[in-house]
Design an enzyme around this catalytic site. Structure first.
Site, PDB file in Angstrom:
ATOM      1  N   CYS A 192       0.787  -1.229   0.000  1.00 41.13           N
ATOM      2  CA  CYS A 192       0.000   0.000   0.000  1.00 41.13           C
ATOM      3  C   CYS A 192       0.823   1.286   0.000  1.00 41.13           C
ATOM      4  O   CYS A 192       0.523   2.197  -0.787  1.00 41.13           O
ATOM      5  CB  CYS A 192      -1.043  -0.002   1.112  1.00 41.13           C
ATOM      6  SG  CYS A 192      -0.574  -0.852   2.623  1.00 41.13           S
ATOM      7  N   ARG A 240       6.814 -11.331   5.150  1.00 42.76           N
ATOM      8  CA  ARG A 240       6.345 -11.134   6.519  1.00 42.76           C
ATOM      9  C   ARG A 240       6.923 -12.214   7.416  1.00 42.76           C
ATOM     10  O   ARG A 240       7.078 -13.355   6.997  1.00 42.76           O
ATOM     11  CB  ARG A 240       4.812 -11.213   6.578  1.00 42.76           C
ATOM     12  CG  ARG A 240       4.146 -10.128   5.775  1.00 42.76           C
ATOM     13  CD  ARG A 240       2.644 -10.200   5.907  1.00 42.76           C
ATOM     14  NE  ARG A 240       2.027  -9.226   5.024  1.00 42.76           N
ATOM     15  CZ  ARG A 240       0.727  -9.125   4.797  1.00 42.76           C
ATOM     16  NH1 ARG A 240      -0.110  -9.955   5.415  1.00 42.76           N
ATOM     17  NH2 ARG A 240       0.244  -8.217   3.975  1.00 42.76           N
ATOM     18  N   GLN A 298       0.828 -11.120  -3.194  1.00 41.96           N
ATOM     19  CA  GLN A 298      -0.579 -10.755  -3.048  1.00 41.96           C
ATOM     20  C   GLN A 298      -1.146 -10.350  -4.393  1.00 41.96           C
ATOM     21  O   GLN A 298      -0.487  -9.650  -5.160  1.00 41.96           O
ATOM     22  CB  GLN A 298      -0.706  -9.540  -2.122  1.00 41.96           C
ATOM     23  CG  GLN A 298      -0.389  -9.828  -0.681  1.00 41.96           C
ATOM     24  CD  GLN A 298      -0.714  -8.625   0.182  1.00 41.96           C
ATOM     25  OE1 GLN A 298      -0.165  -7.556  -0.030  1.00 41.96           O
ATOM     26  NE2 GLN A 298      -1.601  -8.797   1.134  1.00 41.96           N
ATOM     27  N   ASP A 324      -3.024  -7.972  -5.110  1.00 41.65           N
ATOM     28  CA  ASP A 324      -3.405  -6.811  -4.330  1.00 41.65           C
ATOM     29  C   ASP A 324      -4.034  -5.743  -5.221  1.00 41.65           C
ATOM     30  O   ASP A 324      -3.731  -5.665  -6.402  1.00 41.65           O
ATOM     31  CB  ASP A 324      -2.111  -6.243  -3.743  1.00 41.65           C
ATOM     32  CG  ASP A 324      -2.342  -5.484  -2.465  1.00 41.65           C
ATOM     33  OD1 ASP A 324      -3.493  -5.360  -2.022  1.00 41.65           O
ATOM     34  OD2 ASP A 324      -1.338  -5.008  -1.896  1.00 41.65           O
ATOM     35  N   HIS A 368      -5.668  -1.455  -4.703  1.00 42.66           N
ATOM     36  CA  HIS A 368      -6.182  -0.373  -3.885  1.00 42.66           C
ATOM     37  C   HIS A 368      -7.168   0.427  -4.705  1.00 42.66           C
ATOM     38  O   HIS A 368      -6.898   0.759  -5.858  1.00 42.66           O
ATOM     39  CB  HIS A 368      -5.032   0.500  -3.381  1.00 42.66           C
ATOM     40  CG  HIS A 368      -4.128  -0.278  -2.485  1.00 42.66           C
ATOM     41  ND1 HIS A 368      -2.997  -0.906  -2.934  1.00 42.66           N
ATOM     42  CD2 HIS A 368      -4.256  -0.608  -1.166  1.00 42.66           C
ATOM     43  CE1 HIS A 368      -2.452  -1.580  -1.927  1.00 42.66           C
ATOM     44  NE2 HIS A 368      -3.190  -1.419  -0.853  1.00 42.66           N
ATOM     45  N   LYS A 422     -14.036  -4.676   7.381  1.00 43.76           N
ATOM     46  CA  LYS A 422     -13.664  -5.503   6.224  1.00 43.76           C
ATOM     47  C   LYS A 422     -14.673  -6.615   5.980  1.00 43.76           C
ATOM     48  O   LYS A 422     -15.467  -6.954   6.854  1.00 43.76           O
ATOM     49  CB  LYS A 422     -12.279  -6.102   6.430  1.00 43.76           C
ATOM     50  CG  LYS A 422     -12.196  -7.082   7.591  1.00 43.76           C
ATOM     51  CD  LYS A 422     -10.861  -7.833   7.612  1.00 43.76           C
ATOM     52  CE  LYS A 422     -10.823  -8.804   8.791  1.00 43.76           C
ATOM     53  NZ  LYS A 422      -9.675  -9.710   8.734  1.00 43.76           N
ATOM     54  N   HIS A 446      -8.238  -1.584   0.510  1.00 41.30           N
ATOM     55  CA  HIS A 446      -7.308  -2.643   0.113  1.00 41.30           C
ATOM     56  C   HIS A 446      -8.142  -3.855  -0.281  1.00 41.30           C
ATOM     57  O   HIS A 446      -9.113  -4.155   0.417  1.00 41.30           O
ATOM     58  CB  HIS A 446      -6.442  -3.136   1.285  1.00 41.30           C
ATOM     59  CG  HIS A 446      -5.744  -2.081   2.064  1.00 41.30           C
ATOM     60  ND1 HIS A 446      -4.447  -1.725   1.816  1.00 41.30           N
ATOM     61  CD2 HIS A 446      -6.144  -1.324   3.103  1.00 41.30           C
ATOM     62  CE1 HIS A 446      -4.077  -0.796   2.681  1.00 41.30           C
ATOM     63  NE2 HIS A 446      -5.085  -0.533   3.469  1.00 41.30           N
TER      64      HIS A 446
END
Lengths: 580, 580
Positions: B271, B300, B318, B320, B322, B405, B451
């Site tokens: 992000c 991570r 990911q 991912d 946004h 979420k 996200h």
């Protein structure tokens, strides 16, 4: 007789030193070499100077040049030299550093400089209209930041006025095409000093280019018998100790991060990971050759001062592959890689491509691998360039310690050479990781391994291609392939329909529907180098036709929309370099 | 009346403790809770035991159970408790740790344990055929490696024999489908402890799956109005301080690496990089919504003991994105994301999908963002699941501090639920990075940011999908789509021709030309889950026909090759889940 431009440049440096001495008595002189496109000289001046002082120095140089002074060489003893340069401490330091042997000085117009030469015979051989002082910069004596800061004056110098002008035009053209400038103007990418310099952030439009390029790259690699791998960006120190990178490449690597009790390094290269995959299974000669490719993002240390847009970065995605094969496959494999690389470059529109072959370091201690492996490898490289009829130069002894290589350089639209491809043998890692295959005779043997990158890195290639095309990419690589511009507000809905048709056909269409004037939109689309601008209005609506303006200025009216779509799809499918 | 299986499990743990005491007098008792599929109990035994001792304990447990003993609860004082457990040091430590209040003990068949309960009324409520001791393991007292190592006995326990058997069958099925096992057998990926655990190496066949999946993912994202970004894997501490990750997410991040004098962190999330791109330019409300996606590989920290094949890793990609939009766009955007996510999962063949909505933490200090933003956001999430008619559960107060979420879980072929999609509001980063847009009224305003990851991560999705399909992916995702098997050595050339035809049509064809027997090749192809096996021989040669064996066991003879190619291409193009 051909003019030796380096002699001219070096002689002009002496003339500049003389001019500076005339204008700034008390100046101390350091060094003044010829460089790629001219020369420079480092001075300790009695007062600071700036760009506006350069014309005065140029004028004095022209006066000296037209004086027609001879350059006279004299060989002298160390003691004589010390006496002559008694008030020039930098020269004295240079004299002290000289090895025993001949010390020479050159004198023109009463100005004497310590110099190995050679020089032109007379100042008149320097064309007064073929040089131009370029800039004033600071430079530490001997590049050492603990020594005095000197004033460096840079100059361009050529054999003729025409050559200087051509060079200045090239620079001007290069500046217009500067990837940093185009990257900003076309909103393709950015870098962010505060979050870490030398790291590229690909914006949506840069992303479209990259996705189109990488999709093609992957397709072609599969078609050419490659497999595509994905490997981690970090590896434990064990991996880098085994590969040897912590020994011979540590300066290019970032410091480790701790995970649990172990040191992990972000990868500067992909090879050890590919080898780990190879070593997961046993291999028979029947499995070979393996051609394993990865768009692997690597991180390498570069000094922050050397970072430059897309061209020199700290993180980049290699279009990497490793070829693992038996000795009798190597010649065919190298030929294949070279053919594939040339296919890629030609598809992208590069016409002039030159090869550079680097051979075994002359000192036997500077290389690994049996001599016969080096000669087999070199032979396969040489045969491959011969087969492709490629011009090449040999860099004798220029190979890495782990193997010989070919680099390919392409010439861009304004005549500059850029290295893209590298094909390198590696006699080091197969040993270190004990890579083997079982041959037909049942024996475990060591395979050959070749590293290769065709585009080099995606980031750098993007930079080169941006500068080569000035952002006017072929249609298939354009972020926006067609702009749709209504002639006025009444045609906004129709422009939307046209856009939808193009998009559903798979064309990246950009509707320009704001309330700006049509001409402003056309100008904007042209600035963005959008290949096709569809101008839609009444006439076109009735006949489902459009007016097409091309990026190159051409225009066609009354084009049937379906025919236009087919034309564009054909340009995309064939990766055409032209628009028509 | 429904049986409370947790009471059964917990009661069975007491029975096991009693049985262990009978068989191993002098045993000291620690704790024995019910767990997901049974129970365990930790003991300090007078001698070491192993798996072969478990049947004896089971037998003694059945004897006790059939004795029909009542579980009797008694509340006692701390002093009484200490007296009862005077020879049980772990229990004494537990008693000392209890807060003031009721201390209760349960007794069955003369065996007393310190316990809060509840329990079944009589040992007969534990079905003697519905539990099974599973394994012996070591476990530190209170999980502390400085305290004594105890012996833990695990058991499965259910309300009925049928439920136990169903569970054991599921485990057996799950074991066959274990992604680590299939990854090895199908040569899809590997991990390498010595180079760093939890990092996935994608082999050629895994790579083919991933390339096919990612190509589809990119295409669909472009079709759905997303742009694709590429951002660095490392960022200077400034970035992570600004984003707040160094505050609230540090435990998940690796230690920094030094570059020049600065600390850089490998990214745990994408992000902040997307926000840097957003903040490169000024934005108008006309630019919004922005949907920016990236296949961004993040790293991570996970404890090494928790790492598990593809399911729990230290580096993952990911899928991912946004979404940055105005407040009045948020409802439509969330609905779009959810619709898109369901489209992806359904294309992949998941039929049962359930939503989990997590709302604002109840303690106001545990969240950022204005209450009205939370309610708008939650409302848009709720409306979206309603619109799609999706079953959902609400996790009251379960949102992150930065926003509410939705997570989506899919049910796999053997009934297990896996979380893939997450859609999360973020009220934190837009503030911290001061993201703004200029609205129609000329005011600078804060956009909404969401996200989202649809598949979650490519690695984990690959694991889930491997276990869901047991490696029998739909044709479009299969590394090898068709095996070509000659009936004998005479047909090797013909098999090569057939292979070439399939390949040139774009089908991933695998020629099986070794001198193994045909049946061995067919078995091998079946083990590899290759959808189509083309058996080529004399009859087929004459008629340019082939015999096709399908992965599911069906067979068709005399299939015209061209028709077969069309059929397979159609399965690929439509991403069909079936073969026929």
């Amino acid at each position: 007789m051909a003019i030796d431009v380096n002699k001219v440049r070096h002689s002009a440096a002496h003339v500049m030193a003389e001019a500076v001495l005339h204008l700034y008595p008390g100046t101390q002189f350091a060094i003044g070499p010829a460089i790629e496109d001219g020369f420079y000289y480092d001075f300790l001046l009695p007062r600071a100077i700036a760009a506006e002082d350069l014309p005065g120095i140029e004028k004095e140089m022209r006066r000296i040049i037209t004086g027609g002074h001879t350059f006279e060489r004299k060989e002298i003893s160390r003691e004589e030299a010390k006496a002559i340069f008694a008030d020039q401490p930098f020269k004295l330091e240079l004299i002290d550093g000289l090895e025993d042997g001949t010390i020479s000085i050159y004198t023109q117009d009463g100005f004497t400089d310590l110099c190995r030469g050679p020089h032109v015979e007379n100042t008149r051989e320097i064309r007064p209209d073929a040089f131009k002082l370029r800039a004033v910069a600071g430079a530490y004596w001997r590049g050492d930041e603990k020594r005095p800061m000197l004033t460096r004056i840079y100059a361009w110098a050529f054999e003729s006025k025409a050559a200087l002008e051509a060079h200045l035009k090239l620079l001007e053209e290069a500046e217009k095409r500067d990837n940093r400038k185009l990257g900003r103007e076309l909103d393709l990418f950015s870098t962010h000093e505060e979050a870490g310099p030398g790291l590229i952030y690909w914006h949506p439009k840069g992303g479209r280019f990259r996705v189109a390029l990488e999709n093609w790259w992957r397709d072609e690699h599969y078609k050419n018998g490659y497999e595509i791998l994905f490997t981690p960006h970090i590896g434990k120190s064990w991996l880098w100790e085994t590969s040897g990178h912590l020994g011979f490449y540590k300066a290019g690597m970032y410091s480790p991060m701790k995970i649990d009790e172990d040191d992990y390094y972000i990868k500067p290269m992909n090879c050890p990971f590919h080898i780990m995959i190879y070593n997961t299974n046993n291999h028979s000669y029947r499995d070979l050759p393996l051609r394993w490719a990865e768009l692997g993002t690597v991180y390498r240390y570069e000094r922050s001062g050397t970072l430059h847009g897309l061209m020199r970065v700290r993180g980049f995605t290699q279009d990497d592959a490793h070829i693992i094969c038996t000795p009798d496959q190597i010649e065919g494999e190298i030929a294949e890689v070279l053919r594939f690389s040339l296919f890629m470059h030609k598809t992208l529109g590069f016409k002039e491509i030159k090869a550079y072959l680097a051979t075994k370091p002359s000192n036997p201690e500077d290389s690994v691998g049996a001599p016969e492996m080096w000669s087999t490898a070199l032979e396969s490289l040489r045969k491959a360039v011969d087969k492709e009829g490629l011009a090449y130069e040999i860099d004798e002894g220029g190979g890495a310690f782990y193997g010989p290589k070919i680099d390919l350089k392409v010439k861009d639209a304004i005549g500059r050479e850029w290295q893209l491809t590298t094909i390198q043998f590696d006699f080091n890692e197969p040993e270190r990781f004990d890579m083997t295959y079982v041959d037909a005779d049942g024996q475990r043997k060591r395979p050959y391994m070749v590293h290769r990158a065709l585009l080099g890195s995606i980031e750098r290639f993007f930079g080169v291609y941006l500068e080569h095309t000035a952002g006017a990419f072929p249609v298939w690589l354009m972020p926006d392939q067609a702009a749709v511009i209504p002639v006025g507000a009444d045609f906004v809905d129709y422009a939307k329909q046209v856009t939808a048709k193009l998009k559903s056909a798979g064309i990246r269409a950009l509707p320009m529907l704001s309330d700006e004037r049509m001409n402003a939109k056309i100008r904007d689309a042209q600035n963005q180098k959008i290949p096709y601008m569809l101008i839609v209005g009444q006439r076109e609506k009735d006949e489902s036709k459009v007016s097409v303006r091309f990026r190159d200025g051409r225009q066609e009216n009354g084009v049937e929309l379906g025919a236009f779509v087919s034309q564009v799809l054909d340009k995309i499918a064939t990766k055409a370099l032209d628009l028509h």
